[in-house]
Design a protein around this motif. Sequence first.
Motif, PDB file in Angstrom:
ATOM      1  N   UNK A  34       5.561  13.031   6.566  1.00 29.93           N
ATOM      2  CA  UNK A  34       4.988  11.687   6.738  1.00 29.93           C
ATOM      3  C   UNK A  34       5.863  10.696   5.976  1.00 29.93           C
ATOM      4  N   UNK A  35       6.113   9.554   6.586  1.00 34.12           N
ATOM      5  CA  UNK A  35       7.007   8.567   5.978  1.00 34.12           C
ATOM      6  C   UNK A  35       6.418   7.176   6.129  1.00 34.12           C
ATOM      7  N   UNK A  36       6.417   6.410   5.022  1.00 38.55           N
ATOM      8  CA  UNK A  36       5.992   5.014   5.043  1.00 38.55           C
ATOM      9  C   UNK A  36       7.041   4.188   4.304  1.00 38.55           C
ATOM     10  N   UNK A  37       6.848   2.878   4.276  1.00 37.17           N
ATOM     11  CA  UNK A  37       7.877   2.005   3.711  1.00 37.17           C
ATOM     12  C   UNK A  37       7.877   2.050   2.179  1.00 37.17           C
ATOM     13  N   UNK A  38       9.045   1.863   1.607  1.00 35.34           N
ATOM     14  CA  UNK A  38       9.232   1.827   0.159  1.00 35.34           C
ATOM     15  C   UNK A  38      10.560   1.149  -0.127  1.00 35.34           C
ATOM     16  N   UNK A  39      10.705   0.606  -1.329  1.00 34.93           N
ATOM     17  CA  UNK A  39      11.955  -0.068  -1.675  1.00 34.93           C
ATOM     18  C   UNK A  39      13.105   0.920  -1.792  1.00 34.93           C
ATOM     19  N   UNK A  40      12.789   2.171  -2.178  1.00 34.22           N
ATOM     20  CA  UNK A  40      13.819   3.184  -2.367  1.00 34.22           C
ATOM     21  C   UNK A  40      13.398   4.464  -1.649  1.00 34.22           C
ATOM     22  N   UNK A  41      14.215   5.509  -1.765  1.00 30.45           N
ATOM     23  CA  UNK A  41      13.866   6.802  -1.198  1.00 30.45           C
ATOM     24  C   UNK A  41      13.021   7.558  -2.224  1.00 30.45           C
ATOM     25  N   UNK A  42      11.762   7.747  -1.899  1.00 29.78           N
ATOM     26  CA  UNK A  42      10.798   8.393  -2.801  1.00 29.78           C
ATOM     27  C   UNK A  42      10.298   9.656  -2.106  1.00 29.78           C
ATOM     28  N   UNK A  43      10.733  10.827  -2.596  1.00 30.04           N
ATOM     29  CA  UNK A  43      10.410  12.104  -1.971  1.00 30.04           C
ATOM     30  C   UNK A  43       9.292  12.805  -2.724  1.00 30.04           C
ATOM     31  N   UNK A  44       8.334  13.354  -1.968  1.00 26.96           N
ATOM     32  CA  UNK A  44       7.228  14.115  -2.540  1.00 26.96           C
ATOM     33  C   UNK A  44       7.093  15.425  -1.768  1.00 26.96           C
ATOM     34  N   UNK A  45       7.038  16.559  -2.500  1.00 31.14           N
ATOM     35  CA  UNK A  45       6.994  17.877  -1.876  1.00 31.14           C
ATOM     36  C   UNK A  45       5.696  18.596  -2.236  1.00 31.14           C
ATOM     37  N   UNK A  46       5.066  19.186  -1.230  1.00 31.19           N
ATOM     38  CA  UNK A  46       3.916  20.057  -1.428  1.00 31.19           C
ATOM     39  C   UNK A  46       4.247  21.399  -0.790  1.00 31.19           C
ATOM     40  N   UNK A  47       4.711  22.330  -1.641  1.00 32.12           N
ATOM     41  CA  UNK A  47       5.212  23.612  -1.155  1.00 32.12           C
ATOM     42  C   UNK A  47       4.407  24.761  -1.754  1.00 32.12           C
ATOM     43  N   UNK A  48       4.200  25.845  -0.990  1.00 27.47           N
ATOM     44  CA  UNK A  48       3.600  27.046  -1.576  1.00 27.47           C
ATOM     45  C   UNK A  48       4.576  27.692  -2.564  1.00 27.47           C
ATOM     46  N   UNK A  49       4.067  28.548  -3.428  1.00 30.11           N
ATOM     47  CA  UNK A  49       4.900  29.159  -4.463  1.00 30.11           C
ATOM     48  C   UNK A  49       6.099  29.895  -3.879  1.00 30.11           C
ATOM     49  N   UNK A  50       5.915  30.553  -2.725  1.00 31.51           N
ATOM     50  CA  UNK A  50       7.002  31.330  -2.128  1.00 31.51           C
ATOM     51  C   UNK A  50       8.158  30.460  -1.646  1.00 31.51           C
ATOM     52  N   UNK A  51       7.928  29.143  -1.532  1.00 28.37           N
ATOM     53  CA  UNK A  51       8.973  28.248  -1.030  1.00 28.37           C
ATOM     54  C   UNK A  51       9.504  27.313  -2.107  1.00 28.37           C
ATOM     55  N   UNK A  52       9.043  27.453  -3.339  1.00 24.48           N
ATOM     56  CA  UNK A  52       9.492  26.569  -4.413  1.00 24.48           C
ATOM     57  C   UNK A  52      10.996  26.638  -4.617  1.00 24.48           C
ATOM     58  N   UNK A  53      11.571  27.814  -4.481  1.00 20.46           N
ATOM     59  CA  UNK A  53      13.014  27.961  -4.696  1.00 20.46           C
ATOM     60  C   UNK A  53      13.831  27.201  -3.661  1.00 20.46           C
ATOM     61  N   UNK A  54      13.214  26.862  -2.533  1.00 18.69           N
ATOM     62  CA  UNK A  54      13.933  26.158  -1.469  1.00 18.69           C
ATOM     63  C   UNK A  54      13.932  24.640  -1.667  1.00 18.69           C
ATOM     64  N   UNK A  55      13.208  24.137  -2.647  1.00 16.16           N
ATOM     65  CA  UNK A  55      13.058  22.691  -2.795  1.00 16.16           C
ATOM     66  C   UNK A  55      14.384  21.955  -2.982  1.00 16.16           C
ATOM     67  N   UNK A  56      15.313  22.415  -3.840  1.00 16.86           N
ATOM     68  CA  UNK A  56      16.579  21.673  -3.987  1.00 16.86           C
ATOM     69  C   UNK A  56      17.330  21.511  -2.666  1.00 16.86           C
ATOM     70  N   UNK A  57      17.383  22.602  -1.868  1.00 11.58           N
ATOM     71  CA  UNK A  57      18.087  22.522  -0.581  1.00 11.58           C
ATOM     72  C   UNK A  57      17.369  21.576   0.373  1.00 11.58           C
ATOM     73  N   UNK A  58      16.042  21.588   0.375  1.00 10.62           N
ATOM     74  CA  UNK A  58      15.284  20.693   1.239  1.00 10.62           C
ATOM     75  C   UNK A  58      15.474  19.235   0.816  1.00 10.62           C
ATOM     76  N   UNK A  59      15.483  19.008  -0.480  1.00 12.10           N
ATOM     77  CA  UNK A  59      15.676  17.650  -0.988  1.00 12.10           C
ATOM     78  C   UNK A  59      17.054  17.113  -0.589  1.00 12.10           C
ATOM     79  N   UNK A  60      18.055  17.972  -0.645  1.00 12.07           N
ATOM     80  CA  UNK A  60      19.411  17.542  -0.272  1.00 12.07           C
ATOM     81  C   UNK A  60      19.468  17.135   1.193  1.00 12.07           C
ATOM     82  N   UNK A  61      18.752  17.865   2.048  1.00 14.08           N
ATOM     83  CA  UNK A  61      18.745  17.513   3.464  1.00 14.08           C
ATOM     84  C   UNK A  61      18.111  16.143   3.693  1.00 14.08           C
TER      85      UNK A  61
END
Length: 303
Positions: A34-61
């Motif tokens: 989901x994406x709405x307007x903001x002055x900057x790029x503000x990323x928020x992640x809600x991931x299960x524990x098994x996917x926490x290690x993937x967060x840096x790669x997802x953030x880079x994308x």
Amino acid sequence: MAVYSMTGYASAQRNAGAEPAAADSGPSVGVEIRSVNSRFLDLSFKLPDDLRASEPALRERFTQKLKRGKVELRAWIEASSDQVPRAPGSAELQRLLAAQDAVRTWLPQAQPLSVAEVLGLVERRSAPSADLHERITELLDTALEQLLDARAREGARLASMLLDRVGQLRTLTDTAQPLIPELVAQQRQRFLDRWQEALGADASGTVAGSEAARDRALTEATAFAIRIDVAEELTRLRSHLDEIERLLQRGGEVGKRLDFLIQELHREANTLGSKSSSLDLTRVSVDMKVLIEQMREQVQNLE
């Protein structure tokens, strides 16, 4: 190049099994953005524990594809309804039992593990984390493309609306242009009338009165001409409208530049209203500010 809105939604889901034949047997992995307007790029992640290690790669994308917006990513893992939990081996059960005994030695009040808890621990330990990482990144790429398409469609709609408002502002600017010579002509006539009064007073012998009348008429005419001169404001309005139209046609990251230009438009429209000496010009100024405010609200949504 397209103009992108910062508002959008996308989702994707796929079975986590490595082979297509396993599409009905393994757990499924899904993502929602989901994406709405903001002055900057503000990323928020809600991931299960098994996917926490993937967060840096997802953030880079995300940072590679998006420049602005408040973006929320939610990911989940669900077991299929007909999936049977894997039965643990004796070695695994012995390790779990030893761990439980060690905990209860220090915490005798601790409850023993239930069958469901044992199966859950075994399932998490045996989860193919590498395969899950690969699947979640593939799904994110798919969802990001959908999000960009949605933001592009919304951006095109906003750009069309803004161009329509630009056209209306041009019409109002053209309407205001001929009003100024009319006002100057009216004031010139008033000046001539006062001049005639001064000449009449001079003819009757009141020289001091005639000079005062001439000076007063000249001062009023000069002050009025300066006060109602909005040629520069109209020129700057047209220049800003040209730049807004150019940016919208060029596309890309135009939100911040458009926001600045909208502020400049509002300033010129305010000045136009403050210099107004006729009801028609005041109405033009008010109509301009209404259109500019509509543009300002929509520009806030552009990347």
